[in-house]
Design a protein around this motif. Structure first.
Motif, short mmCIF file in Angstrom:
data_model
loop_
_atom_site.label_atom_id
_atom_site.label_comp_id
_atom_site.label_asym_id
_atom_site.label_seq_id
_atom_site.Cartn_x
_atom_site.Cartn_y
_atom_site.Cartn_z
N ASN A 69 -35.03 52.46 141.66
CA ASN A 69 -34.84 53.19 142.91
C ASN A 69 -34.03 54.46 142.69
OD1 ASN A 69 -36.26 51.54 144.74
ND2 ASN A 69 -34.59 50.06 144.73
N PRO A 70 -34.34 55.52 143.44
CA PRO A 70 -33.62 56.80 143.32
C PRO A 70 -32.28 56.72 144.06
CG PRO A 70 -35.31 56.97 145.01
CD PRO A 70 -35.44 55.60 144.40
N ILE A 71 -31.31 56.11 143.42
CA ILE A 71 -30.04 55.80 144.08
C ILE A 71 -29.32 57.05 144.56
CG2 ILE A 71 -27.77 54.73 143.80
CD1 ILE A 71 -30.13 52.73 144.03
N ALA A 72 -29.29 58.11 143.78
CA ALA A 72 -28.59 59.33 144.21
C ALA A 72 -29.22 59.89 145.49
CB ALA A 72 -28.59 60.37 143.10
N GLU A 73 -30.55 59.86 145.58
CA GLU A 73 -31.24 60.33 146.78
C GLU A 73 -30.94 59.43 147.98
OE1 GLU A 73 -35.78 61.19 148.43
OE2 GLU A 73 -35.50 60.59 146.35
N ILE A 74 -30.93 58.13 147.74
CA ILE A 74 -30.63 57.18 148.82
C ILE A 74 -29.17 57.37 149.26
CG2 ILE A 74 -30.46 54.74 149.44
CD1 ILE A 74 -32.74 54.27 147.34
N ALA A 75 -28.28 57.61 148.32
CA ALA A 75 -26.87 57.86 148.66
C ALA A 75 -26.74 59.10 149.54
CB ALA A 75 -26.03 58.01 147.39
N ARG A 76 -27.46 60.15 149.23
CA ARG A 76 -27.41 61.36 150.08
C ARG A 76 -27.89 61.04 151.49
NH1 ARG A 76 -28.92 63.66 145.20
NH2 ARG A 76 -31.15 63.58 145.67
N MET A 77 -28.95 60.24 151.60
CA MET A 77 -29.44 59.84 152.92
C MET A 77 -28.39 59.01 153.65
SD MET A 77 -33.35 58.94 151.82
CE MET A 77 -33.88 58.41 153.43
N ALA A 78 -27.77 58.07 152.96
CA ALA A 78 -26.74 57.23 153.56
C ALA A 78 -25.58 58.09 154.06
CB ALA A 78 -26.24 56.19 152.56
N HIS A 79 -25.11 58.96 153.21
CA HIS A 79 -23.97 59.79 153.57
C HIS A 79 -24.30 60.77 154.69
CE1 HIS A 79 -22.64 58.87 149.22
NE2 HIS A 79 -22.30 57.90 150.04
N GLY A 80 -25.57 61.15 154.78
CA GLY A 80 -26.01 62.05 155.85
C GLY A 80 -25.89 61.43 157.23
N CYS A 81 -25.93 60.12 157.31
CA CYS A 81 -25.77 59.44 158.60
C CYS A 81 -24.42 58.74 158.70
CB CYS A 81 -26.92 58.46 158.86
SG CYS A 81 -26.90 56.97 157.85
N GLY A 82 -23.55 58.95 157.72
CA GLY A 82 -22.22 58.35 157.75
C GLY A 82 -22.17 56.92 157.25
N ALA A 83 -23.21 56.46 156.56
CA ALA A 83 -23.26 55.08 156.07
C ALA A 83 -22.75 54.99 154.63
CB ALA A 83 -24.70 54.56 156.13
N LEU A 84 -22.45 53.77 154.24
CA LEU A 84 -22.10 53.46 152.86
C LEU A 84 -23.35 53.02 152.12
CD1 LEU A 84 -19.02 51.12 153.51
CD2 LEU A 84 -18.97 53.57 153.03
N ILE A 85 -23.39 53.29 150.81
CA ILE A 85 -24.46 52.72 149.99
C ILE A 85 -23.82 51.71 149.04
CG2 ILE A 85 -24.40 54.68 148.40
CD1 ILE A 85 -27.41 54.01 147.82
N ILE A 86 -24.39 50.51 149.08
CA ILE A 86 -23.92 49.41 148.25
C ILE A 86 -25.07 49.05 147.32
CG2 ILE A 86 -23.11 47.04 148.25
CD1 ILE A 86 -21.87 47.62 151.01
N VAL A 87 -24.83 49.14 146.02
CA VAL A 87 -25.91 49.00 145.04
C VAL A 87 -25.76 47.73 144.22
CG1 VAL A 87 -27.10 50.12 143.10
CG2 VAL A 87 -26.04 51.52 144.89
N ASP A 88 -26.85 46.98 144.15
CA ASP A 88 -26.97 45.83 143.26
C ASP A 88 -27.44 46.36 141.92
OD1 ASP A 88 -27.79 43.63 141.78
OD2 ASP A 88 -29.14 42.85 143.31
N GLY A 89 -26.55 46.41 140.97
CA GLY A 89 -26.88 46.98 139.66
C GLY A 89 -27.17 45.96 138.59
N ALA A 90 -27.38 44.71 138.97
CA ALA A 90 -27.52 43.62 138.00
C ALA A 90 -28.62 43.88 136.96
CB ALA A 90 -27.78 42.29 138.71
N GLN A 91 -29.74 44.42 137.40
CA GLN A 91 -30.85 44.65 136.47
C GLN A 91 -30.76 46.00 135.77
OE1 GLN A 91 -32.89 42.18 135.74
NE2 GLN A 91 -31.92 40.93 137.28
N ALA A 92 -29.94 46.90 136.28
CA ALA A 92 -29.88 48.25 135.73
C ALA A 92 -28.93 48.38 134.55
CB ALA A 92 -29.48 49.24 136.82
N VAL A 93 -27.75 47.77 134.64
CA VAL A 93 -26.69 48.06 133.67
C VAL A 93 -27.05 47.70 132.23
CG1 VAL A 93 -24.80 48.01 135.32
CG2 VAL A 93 -25.48 45.90 134.20
N GLY A 94 -27.89 46.75 132.02
CA GLY A 94 -28.28 46.40 130.66
C GLY A 94 -29.40 47.25 130.10
N HIS A 95 -29.99 48.10 130.95
CA HIS A 95 -31.18 48.84 130.53
C HIS A 95 -31.11 50.35 130.76
CE1 HIS A 95 -33.11 44.97 130.03
NE2 HIS A 95 -32.66 44.64 131.22
#
Length: 167
Positions: free
Chosen positions: A70-96
């Protein structure tokens, strides 16, 4: 009540179910974002579902079933644009993937130790300092306190604020 949380349809149960249950318990609006026919997060559907009432977008960095990144940086910009927090499940990402939490601008990034060949039952929770300073502890004990009086208690500095009892 009435605040919104948005998640993707491709979330692991460990991310999906807690938010679903919090929504039921607290009267939150639980929004599920669709995926596209090629298994990508439907960014247009996400954009359509977030509003000024959206407080949290909780999404996996990499799907454990689909392999979608998932494009996390893009999703974060969308979240921040509406004043929301982005919480990311990185379990599958960090090893790869190389993960730079500052570059993706996530408020919270979590992963489990066993996905990194560590022991079960441990993990990492990264959170931005300003978020941790606003949060109240959910458990209480000795090491986490700054000062205790009959009237009130204050909390120690981060990270001790979230470490009750004897380490």
């Amino acid at each position: 009540p009435g605040d919104e949380v948005a998640l993707s349809l491709a979330e692991h149960h460990s991310n999906f179910v807690p938010w679903q249950q919090l929504a039921v318990q607290h009267g939150l609006v639980f929004k599920v974002v669709n995926i596209t026919p090629d298994d990508a997060l439907d960014i247009d559907d996400l954009r359509a579902k977030i509003t000024a009432r959206t407080k949290v977008i909780a999404v996996t960095h990499v799907s454990n079933v689909l392999g979608t990144i998932n494009p996390i940086a893009e999703i974060a910009r969308m979240a921040h644009g509406c004043g929301a927090l982005i919480i990311v499940d990185g379990a599958q990402a960090v090893g790869h993937l190389p993960v730079d939490v500052k570059a993706i601008d996530a408020e919270v990034y979590a992963f489990s130790g066993h996905k990194m060949y560590g022991p079960e039952g441990i993990g990492v929770l990264y959170a931005k300092r300003q978020l941790l300073e606003r949060l109240e502890p959910s458990e209480w004990g000795g090491e986490m306190v700054g000062e205790v009086t009959i009237e009130k208690s204050t909390w120690n500095e981060i990270p001790y604020k979230f470490e009750p009892g004897t380490p």
